[in-house]
Design a protein around this motif. Sequence first.
Motif, PDB file in Angstrom:
ATOM      1  N   SER A 286      63.386 -99.898  -4.660  1.00  0.00           N
ATOM      2  CA  SER A 286      62.084 -99.530  -4.345  1.00  0.00           C
ATOM      3  C   SER A 286      61.682 -98.754  -5.433  1.00  0.00           C
ATOM      4  CB  SER A 286      61.703 -99.260  -3.107  1.00  0.00           C
ATOM      5  OG  SER A 286      62.791 -97.885  -2.968  1.00  0.00           O
ATOM      6  N   PRO A 297      56.332-108.305  -0.503  1.00  0.00           N
ATOM      7  CA  PRO A 297      58.107-108.600  -0.498  1.00  0.00           C
ATOM      8  C   PRO A 297      57.987-109.835   0.654  1.00  0.00           C
ATOM      9  CG  PRO A 297      57.445-106.283  -0.159  1.00  0.00           C
ATOM     10  CD  PRO A 297      56.130-106.959  -0.004  1.00  0.00           C
ATOM     11  N   GLU A 298      57.071-110.073   1.615  1.00  0.00           N
ATOM     12  CA  GLU A 298      57.749-111.363   2.287  1.00  0.00           C
ATOM     13  C   GLU A 298      57.329-112.484   1.782  1.00  0.00           C
ATOM     14  OE1 GLU A 298      53.399-110.483   2.511  1.00  0.00           O
ATOM     15  OE2 GLU A 298      55.004-109.149   2.627  1.00  0.00           O
ATOM     16  N   ARG A 301      61.346-113.471  -3.800  1.00  0.00           N
ATOM     17  CA  ARG A 301      62.698-113.238  -3.649  1.00  0.00           C
ATOM     18  C   ARG A 301      63.136-112.078  -4.823  1.00  0.00           C
ATOM     19  NH1 ARG A 301      66.910-116.864  -2.543  1.00  0.00           N
ATOM     20  NH2 ARG A 301      65.553-117.744  -0.893  1.00  0.00           N
ATOM     21  N   MET A 302      63.781-111.241  -4.285  1.00  0.00           N
ATOM     22  CA  MET A 302      64.269-110.289  -5.142  1.00  0.00           C
ATOM     23  C   MET A 302      65.758-110.494  -5.411  1.00  0.00           C
ATOM     24  SD  MET A 302      62.478-106.556  -3.693  1.00  0.00           S
ATOM     25  CE  MET A 302      60.566-106.887  -3.121  1.00  0.00           C
ATOM     26  N   GLU A 312      70.512-111.968  -3.583  1.00  0.00           N
ATOM     27  CA  GLU A 312      69.315-111.833  -2.960  1.00  0.00           C
ATOM     28  C   GLU A 312      69.230-110.228  -2.439  1.00  0.00           C
ATOM     29  OE1 GLU A 312      66.254-113.292   0.707  1.00  0.00           O
ATOM     30  OE2 GLU A 312      68.071-114.389   0.323  1.00  0.00           O
ATOM     31  N   VAL A 313      68.468-109.602  -2.460  1.00  0.00           N
ATOM     32  CA  VAL A 313      68.284-108.074  -1.846  1.00  0.00           C
ATOM     33  C   VAL A 313      66.977-107.755  -1.467  1.00  0.00           C
ATOM     34  CG1 VAL A 313      70.153-107.230  -3.489  1.00  0.00           C
ATOM     35  CG2 VAL A 313      67.941-107.095  -4.180  1.00  0.00           C
ATOM     36  N   GLN A 314      66.980-106.519  -0.836  1.00  0.00           N
ATOM     37  CA  GLN A 314      65.600-106.313  -0.168  1.00  0.00           C
ATOM     38  C   GLN A 314      65.306-104.662  -0.814  1.00  0.00           C
ATOM     39  OE1 GLN A 314      63.868-108.086   1.766  1.00  0.00           O
ATOM     40  NE2 GLN A 314      65.388-109.539   1.692  1.00  0.00           N
ATOM     41  N   PRO A 315      64.042-104.392  -0.805  1.00  0.00           N
ATOM     42  CA  PRO A 315      63.568-103.262  -1.520  1.00  0.00           C
ATOM     43  C   PRO A 315      64.404-101.771  -1.253  1.00  0.00           C
ATOM     44  CG  PRO A 315      61.494-104.332  -0.747  1.00  0.00           C
ATOM     45  CD  PRO A 315      62.797-105.132  -0.038  1.00  0.00           C
ATOM     46  N   ASP A 316      64.818-101.816  -0.193  1.00  0.00           N
ATOM     47  CA  ASP A 316      65.684-100.640   0.223  1.00  0.00           C
ATOM     48  C   ASP A 316      67.243-100.871  -0.125  1.00  0.00           C
ATOM     49  OD1 ASP A 316      66.127-102.671   2.184  1.00  0.00           O
ATOM     50  OD2 ASP A 316      66.189-101.298   3.961  1.00  0.00           O
ATOM     51  N   ASN A 317      67.598-101.767  -0.756  1.00  0.00           N
ATOM     52  CA  ASN A 317      68.904-101.997  -1.345  1.00  0.00           C
ATOM     53  C   ASN A 317      69.149-101.242  -2.792  1.00  0.00           C
ATOM     54  OD1 ASN A 317      68.755-105.396  -0.102  1.00  0.00           O
ATOM     55  ND2 ASN A 317      70.027-103.551   1.115  1.00  0.00           N
ATOM     56  N   GLU A 331      58.971-116.791  -3.427  1.00  0.00           N
ATOM     57  CA  GLU A 331      60.039-117.548  -2.379  1.00  0.00           C
ATOM     58  C   GLU A 331      59.590-119.195  -2.336  1.00  0.00           C
ATOM     59  OE1 GLU A 331      62.877-118.054  -0.377  1.00  0.00           O
ATOM     60  OE2 GLU A 331      62.683-115.769  -0.380  1.00  0.00           O
TER      61      GLU A 331
END
Length: 451
Positions: A286, A297-298, A301-302, A312-317, A331
């Motif tokens: 992030s 973010p929804e 695809r990060m 694949e990851v999320q902003p808090d990864n 996405e």
Amino acid sequence: MSKDIRIKRGLNIKLKGQAEKVLSDAPKSQIFAIKPTDFHTVMPKMVVKEGQSVKQGEVLFYSKYSDKIKFTAPVSGVVKEIVRGAKRRILEVRVEADGKNINLEHGSKNPEEMSGEEVKDFILESGCWPFIKQRPYDVIANPDDKPKAIFISAYSTAPLAADVEFVLNNEEEAFQAGINAIAKLTEGKTHLSVDKTGTSFLNNVQNVEVHRVSGPHPAGNVGVQIHHIDPINAGERVWVINPADVIIIGRLFLNGAYDPSRVIAVAGSSVKNPKYYKTKIGAQISTFIYDAGVENPESIRMINGDVLTGEEVQPDNFLGFYNSTFTVIPEGNKYRMFGWLPFVGNSIPSMSRTSFAFLFKNKEFEVDTNLNGEERALVVTGEMEKVMPMDIYPMQLIKECMAGNIEKMENLGIYEVAPEDFALVDYASTSKIEAQAIIRQGLDIMIEEVG
């Protein structure tokens, strides 16, 4: 003296969102994490506990199967959390930064005045050893092995991948120091592959044999370069290292401290301001994606890495240990009208003439994650061979990996490949099989049965 390597088979996928060659400092991350899942086959044994203070470069855990291989803190601070999954498997070791960057001092050294064993011991003690991986098997190198050669690929061909020459800009001294150290680890040659059209200092690096490479992806894959320069036979070991990691090893010898600073490319069509950021290994995602203009973010695809091999990851990864590229694309949750007609539209890159996209040779495409189909029967089409610039039979090797036939896997070249070498097979094959996962499965069988 340099040698030219020209790769003909393969495929360049031109995508929108290439990172502009502008370097910014990423906003400081408060939390950093080292993930044992980044190190295939490593079983971590913890050295620290939650709440314990650590310096930058201090050991967090080591490998259960080789206590010489250590993994260290990317910043100074406090061990905030040890995240565990099923069966108490360690997934992350999180460190809350104190902002002071207090280093664990090792003392600067000149690798050219050291023996190979002294260089190896210094790298092991510092926690830089995990940067060195081996072929076959694509795992962290065993320090007790003697590699016949070491390979470094400074030529990037993956879609939206970071430009190596830009990443290494102004790091000539550290890169050369790292090369001087790495060259001590083998009695054979140290090979450096560079872009044939490049004009950077890489063409004049000392203590290496330079190879000028050209051709479509996967020409930049180190496995392809090994295949064309010095193929691996049964029982042999070759070590590989990323050029960005050579810099970190070079800084260790120059400054006497572990400094995991890294330049990454934040790219992709869902990034408003794609550019390069200076950050550190394990930084929270992030901290740089929002600065680059990533929104919603929804619907995106990060990806930690490039679009073909990343995770694949999320902003808090957190940023992966080996990553110099971070990609953000839409996405694939929408479907084209008449999508079952492959020749409708020109918005999808194609290696065949079933889409009008083949008429637009230089067009940059905005792709999403849609597979455009489900898994199908694995049939002989010749598609895999068109994107595999190695003298192996990719379909036959995939089938034997699925069957677990060790003898046939050996005969078909399992020792020469890594999952990334089959990334284009994933993309090009109409069967929609997960070729990279199957090759990883086959390599794991070889590790268990052959070692």
